[in-house]
Design a protein around this motif. Structure first.
Motif, PDB file in Angstrom:
ATOM      1  N   THR B  23       2.103  -3.679   1.485  1.00 31.20           N
ATOM      2  CA  THR B  23       2.590  -2.321   1.699  1.00 31.20           C
ATOM      3  C   THR B  23       3.350  -1.809   0.490  1.00 31.20           C
ATOM      4  OG1 THR B  23       2.782  -2.857   4.008  1.00 31.20           O
ATOM      5  CG2 THR B  23       3.877  -0.877   3.276  1.00 31.20           C
ATOM      6  N   GLY B  25       2.885  -2.722  -2.552  1.00 34.67           N
ATOM      7  CA  GLY B  25       1.875  -2.409  -3.555  1.00 34.67           C
ATOM      8  C   GLY B  25       1.226  -1.071  -3.273  1.00 34.67           C
ATOM      9  N   LEU B  26       0.933  -0.832  -2.007  1.00 39.44           N
ATOM     10  CA  LEU B  26       0.311   0.439  -1.619  1.00 39.44           C
ATOM     11  C   LEU B  26       1.192   1.616  -2.013  1.00 39.44           C
ATOM     12  CD1 LEU B  26      -2.132   1.532   0.059  1.00 39.44           C
ATOM     13  CD2 LEU B  26      -0.572   1.674   1.946  1.00 39.44           C
ATOM     14  N   LEU B  27       2.500   1.415  -1.908  1.00 37.79           N
ATOM     15  CA  LEU B  27       3.415   2.512  -2.224  1.00 37.79           C
ATOM     16  C   LEU B  27       3.688   2.617  -3.721  1.00 37.79           C
ATOM     17  CD1 LEU B  27       5.980   2.155   0.682  1.00 37.79           C
ATOM     18  CD2 LEU B  27       4.204   3.859   0.410  1.00 37.79           C
TER      19      LEU B  27
ATOM     20  N   ALA C  15       6.215  -2.459   8.161  1.00 38.55           N
ATOM     21  CA  ALA C  15       5.250  -2.291   7.069  1.00 38.55           C
ATOM     22  C   ALA C  15       4.334  -1.109   7.357  1.00 38.55           C
ATOM     23  CB  ALA C  15       4.438  -3.564   6.887  1.00 38.55           C
ATOM     24  N   ALA C  18       6.264   2.126   6.842  1.00 37.01           N
ATOM     25  CA  ALA C  18       6.404   2.414   5.410  1.00 37.01           C
ATOM     26  C   ALA C  18       5.087   2.932   4.846  1.00 37.01           C
ATOM     27  CB  ALA C  18       6.843   1.157   4.670  1.00 37.01           C
ATOM     28  N   GLY C  19       3.981   2.384   5.358  1.00 38.01           N
ATOM     29  CA  GLY C  19       2.670   2.814   4.874  1.00 38.01           C
ATOM     30  C   GLY C  19       2.373   4.268   5.193  1.00 38.01           C
ATOM     31  N   ARG C  22       2.472   6.759   2.409  1.00 38.09           N
ATOM     32  CA  ARG C  22       1.318   6.894   1.529  1.00 38.09           C
ATOM     33  C   ARG C  22       0.359   7.964   2.060  1.00 38.09           C
ATOM     34  NH1 ARG C  22       0.820   7.370  -3.097  1.00 38.09           N
ATOM     35  NH2 ARG C  22       1.790   5.410  -3.688  1.00 38.09           N
ATOM     36  N   ARG C  25       1.876  11.249   1.189  1.00 34.21           N
ATOM     37  CA  ARG C  25       2.005  11.546  -0.221  1.00 34.21           C
ATOM     38  C   ARG C  25       0.653  11.747  -0.892  1.00 34.21           C
ATOM     39  NH1 ARG C  25       5.510   7.326  -3.219  1.00 34.21           N
ATOM     40  NH2 ARG C  25       7.122   7.440  -1.648  1.00 34.21           N
ATOM     41  N   LEU C  38      -4.746  -0.227   6.196  1.00 36.42           N
ATOM     42  CA  LEU C  38      -3.591  -1.135   6.304  1.00 36.42           C
ATOM     43  C   LEU C  38      -3.130  -1.250   7.745  1.00 36.42           C
ATOM     44  CD1 LEU C  38      -0.877  -2.356   4.748  1.00 36.42           C
ATOM     45  CD2 LEU C  38       0.011  -0.188   5.485  1.00 36.42           C
TER      46      LEU C  38
ATOM     47  N   VAL D  89      -1.359 -10.435  -6.420  1.00 39.43           N
ATOM     48  CA  VAL D  89      -0.963  -9.084  -6.034  1.00 39.43           C
ATOM     49  C   VAL D  89       0.508  -9.035  -5.670  1.00 39.43           C
ATOM     50  CG1 VAL D  89      -1.175  -7.427  -4.171  1.00 39.43           C
ATOM     51  CG2 VAL D  89      -3.189  -8.193  -5.345  1.00 39.43           C
ATOM     52  N   ALA D  93       3.264  -6.646  -7.352  1.00 35.63           N
ATOM     53  CA  ALA D  93       3.891  -5.606  -6.539  1.00 35.63           C
ATOM     54  C   ALA D  93       5.407  -5.767  -6.510  1.00 35.63           C
ATOM     55  CB  ALA D  93       3.331  -5.645  -5.119  1.00 35.63           C
TER      56      ALA D  93
END
Lengths: 347, 100, 87, 175
Positions: B23, B25-27, C15, C18-19, C22, C25, C38, D89, D93
């Motif tokens: 997550t 990383g996604l952000l 999580a 928070a996603g 995205r 945005r 996700l 990753v 990150a």
């Protein structure tokens, strides 16, 4: 230590309305669709927390999976219709908005806000009033169902209510779905996708793997419906997902299915349901009053047939029109094969 | 039995940071392709650990098999959809972000 | 319920939340789509953890359906919304 | 039995073999899902038949058999690589500087059959630092998160492993 679960629930309860609001307020249609898919997933979790696994299953299959795919495909058509208005890349849109002179930017109107606030508070008041007036235990239906479980022929209470105690409602629901498909079919033909657009190898392999798995899981859900969560609607939804995947990938086999067969698959469930309802009367009960000893078998038969019909109906709704009559020769060649597919799915 | 149970607990605890970093990383990551990296890999490893942990704690054979099936399904689905999304992005001529 | 499963599920839900940022945005449509992906994976994990924690087998079936349909939205997106004929 | 699938045009011995393998696989799957109770075969049998038929319908023309030994050796290799992919990753990150140097790399595939290529493409997305972004005329476009990583040799190694999984060998290939 159930505190963590409490926080989990509170978080879910806070995020869901916020998500719903963002989804309705979003000016960008694509973002709204993605928010809708996320809402479906979270909603499914919420149903789990509310101890309603049947609804959670249906929500997972229909809300997050099927409707998401439907909306994403619908967006494409909308975009073709109004290309100038709709931009999927909202980076561009945002940029445009920022480039506008200040007097042209969207202004907030205080009157609208006050009105919205007023309407919202009226709605909440009415809702609260209705909640307060409702008796705490409306009719005590739970124990009543539990008391009659022995006669239902199944172990799952939800299935017992849906297909035995309130079978009439379910019969009508199945008919409504059938009517919806009829309506779509009478309005338009399905849009022919060009033949040459074959799926890429990755997608083809995905379809090859997933479709048989989906059929197996659909059968499993129908079977498990008699003892746990699951049943015709859930199984049908998963079956429909397989159909949607095939339609998306534009597989040639789908186009060759003779439309007579599709029509029969569409009718199978409602027809069988209706026939067994009438048959119950001829045996000597009321409408939909199955014989006590074999109630389980009746329910299973009806559920399997309805699952196929629901699957075909939902996939047909996704396709959005009645099928084209394939060339006569193709139909003859493939008839035996396709009959087998559909009959197999029947169970 | 207790040993296996504890091992399972450790596996689940290892799995969670992978999800969290996916997550993050996604952000944080700068463009669609790098975000795909974050999502596809981190989440699958995270789910793999969670599944492994639960499988170690499972009491029946078919629970283990189901967990494995679910993990494989997610693996296939996410790697295939990663490819499809990346391909769609390339065909849309979205340039990869580069450090310069 | 065991602390392990509930805490882990809580972390995964955080999580997901928070996603959501995205999705809001962007900037491109695919980025929002990724966030939905996700949610699918995290949702599967949450359901599996709860299934063990509450000792409730049905949740595994729901996780299975999640996993089966996870690719559907992404495929629809890549093929229909973004793919297809060039504009 | 095979005679009925007249629309599928490959030799009946291969078809019979494929049919049996699929029937077995879906039966195992059904047992995993629904348990070992014999009663559930009322629904199970038709479902398995339908799934088998569907699977046969979409099967590729050329059979590519998986070698069992190759599978045993492929699984630990794959699990190990995807684990390091996740760790890679996570490192990028979580580190404040976010070290990355992304770019596109092309790779010419020498695996002959489609299922093998697809397996390779899907595995690349789980490898450390690479995702497969396009596939066109035997050429995979790979997006790498770090151009300094030895992408070509890693993918080539993976390709050899995939080939071993199917019991074949691949030539050298070129970057």
């Amino acid at each position: 230590m159930t505190d963590a679960m409490g926080i989990f629930d509170i978080m879910l309860a806070l995020v869901l309305p916020w998500l719903g609001w963002r989804l309705l307020a979003s000016p960008n249609l694509f973002r709204a669709v993605v928010l809708f898919i996320s809402l479906g997933l979270l909603m499914s979790l919420a149903w789990v927390r509310l101890h309603a696994p049947d609804v959670a299953l249906a929500e997972a299959a229909i809300g997050a999976g099927l409707t998401g795919a439907l909306f994403l495909s619908a967006l494409r058509r909308l975009e073709r219709l109004r290309d100038s208005e709709r931009r999927l890349d909202y980076a561009e849109k945002r940029e445009e908005e920022q480039n506008l002179p200040p007097e042209k930017r969207r202004k907030s109107k205080p009157v609208a806000y006050v009105l919205a606030l007023f309407l919202l508070s009226v709605f909440l008041l009415l809702l609260g009033g209705a909640l307060l007036k409702t008796p705490v235990a409306p009719g005590r239906l739970g124990p009543a169902v539990a008391g009659q479980m022995g006669q239902s022929g199944v172990q799952s209470r939800v299935t017992a209510v849906l297909l035995n105690f309130r079978g009439y409602d379910t019969l009508l629901e199945v008919m409504v779905l059938f009517l919806a498909a009829l309506g779509v079919w009478s309005l338009t033909r399905v849009r022919q996708t060009p033949q040459e657009k074959v799926p890429g190898p990755v997608l083809a392999t995905l379809v090859r793997l997933l479709v048989p798995l989906m059929i197996t899981v659909a059968g499993y859900l129908v079977w498990i419906g008699s003892s746990r969560a699951g049943g015709a609607f859930q199984g049908g939804a998963v079956l429909a997902a397989a159909g949607v995947l095939l339609l998306l990938a534009n597989v040639t086999v789908v186009r060759q299915i003779p439309s007579t067969l599709l029509r029969w698959a569409l009718v199978l469930g409602p027809l069988l349901f209706l026939l067994s309802a009438v048959a119950c009367m001829s045996i000597g009960g009321n409408l939909l009053e199955y014989p006590r000893q074999s109630a389980g078998s009746w329910i299973l038969l009806i559920e399997s047939a309805t699952a196929v019909s629901i699957g075909v109906t939902l996939a047909a709704l996704y396709a959005g029109g009645r099928p084209h009559e394939p060339a006569a020769r193709e139909a003859i060649v493939d008839k035996s094969a396709d009959t087998k597919v559909k009959n197999g799915e029947g169970a | 039995m207790a040993f296996l149970h504890n091992l399972g607990t450790i596996c689940i605890l290892i799995g969670i940071p992978f999800f969290v970093s996916g997550t993050i990383g996604l952000l944080r990551f700068p463009d669609i392709y790098t975000r795909l990296h974050a999502l596809t890999k981190a989440d699958n490893v995270g789910l793999g650990f969670v599944v492994l942990g639960l499988a170690l704690q499972a009491e029946q054979w078919n629970t283990v098999a189901r967990l494995l099936l679910i993990w494989l399904l997610v693996l296939v689905a996410s790697s295939a959809s990663c490819h499809l999304v990346a391909r769609a992005a390339l065909r849309k001529k979205i340039q990869p972000w580069s450090r310069s | 319920m065991n602390w392990l499963y509930s805490t882990a599920a809580l972390c995964l839900l955080s999580a997901i939340v928070a996603g959501l940022l995205r999705i809001l945005r962007g900037p491109t449509a695919a980025d929002s789509m990724l966030a939905a992906q996700l949610f699918g994976t995290c949702g599967v994990a949450i359901l599996l953890l709860l299934s063990k924690g509450l000792d409730w087998l049905v949740l595994q079936d729901i996780a299975l359906v999640f996993a089966l349909l996870a690719a559907l939205a992404a495929v629809a997106f890549a093929l229909r919304t973004w793919g297809g004929t060039e504009r | 039995m095979p005679g009925k699938f007249s629309c599928i045009s490959f030799p009946s011995t291969i078809l019979l073999g494929r049919l049996l393998v699929r029937l077995l696989l879906f039966s195992v799957l059904w047992c995993v899902l629904a348990g070992l109770d014999w009663q559930n075969w009322i629904i199970g049998l038709p479902t398995i038949l339908a799934a088998t038929f569907c699977s046969l319908l979409f099967a590729p023309q050329q059979p590519c058999p998986v070698s069992f030994l190759g599978l045993l050796r492929f699984i630990p290799f794959f699990v190990n690589l995807s684990f390091w992919g996740g760790c890679d990753v996570m490192r990028r990150a979580l580190s404040p500087a976010m070290p990355m140097n992304p770019g596109l790399v092309r790779y010419q595939v020498s695996l002959p059959e489609v299922p093998q290529q697809v397996l390779l493409i899907n595995c690349i997305s789980l490898l450390p630092g690479t995702i497969s972004a396009d596939f066109h005329e035997q050429c995979i476009t790979i997006h790498t998160i770090d151009r300094d990583m030895p992408v070509w040799s890693t993918v080539h190694h993976l390709e050899r492993r995939v080939a071993a999984l199917f019991g074949i060998r691949v030539a050298g290939g070129r970057p």
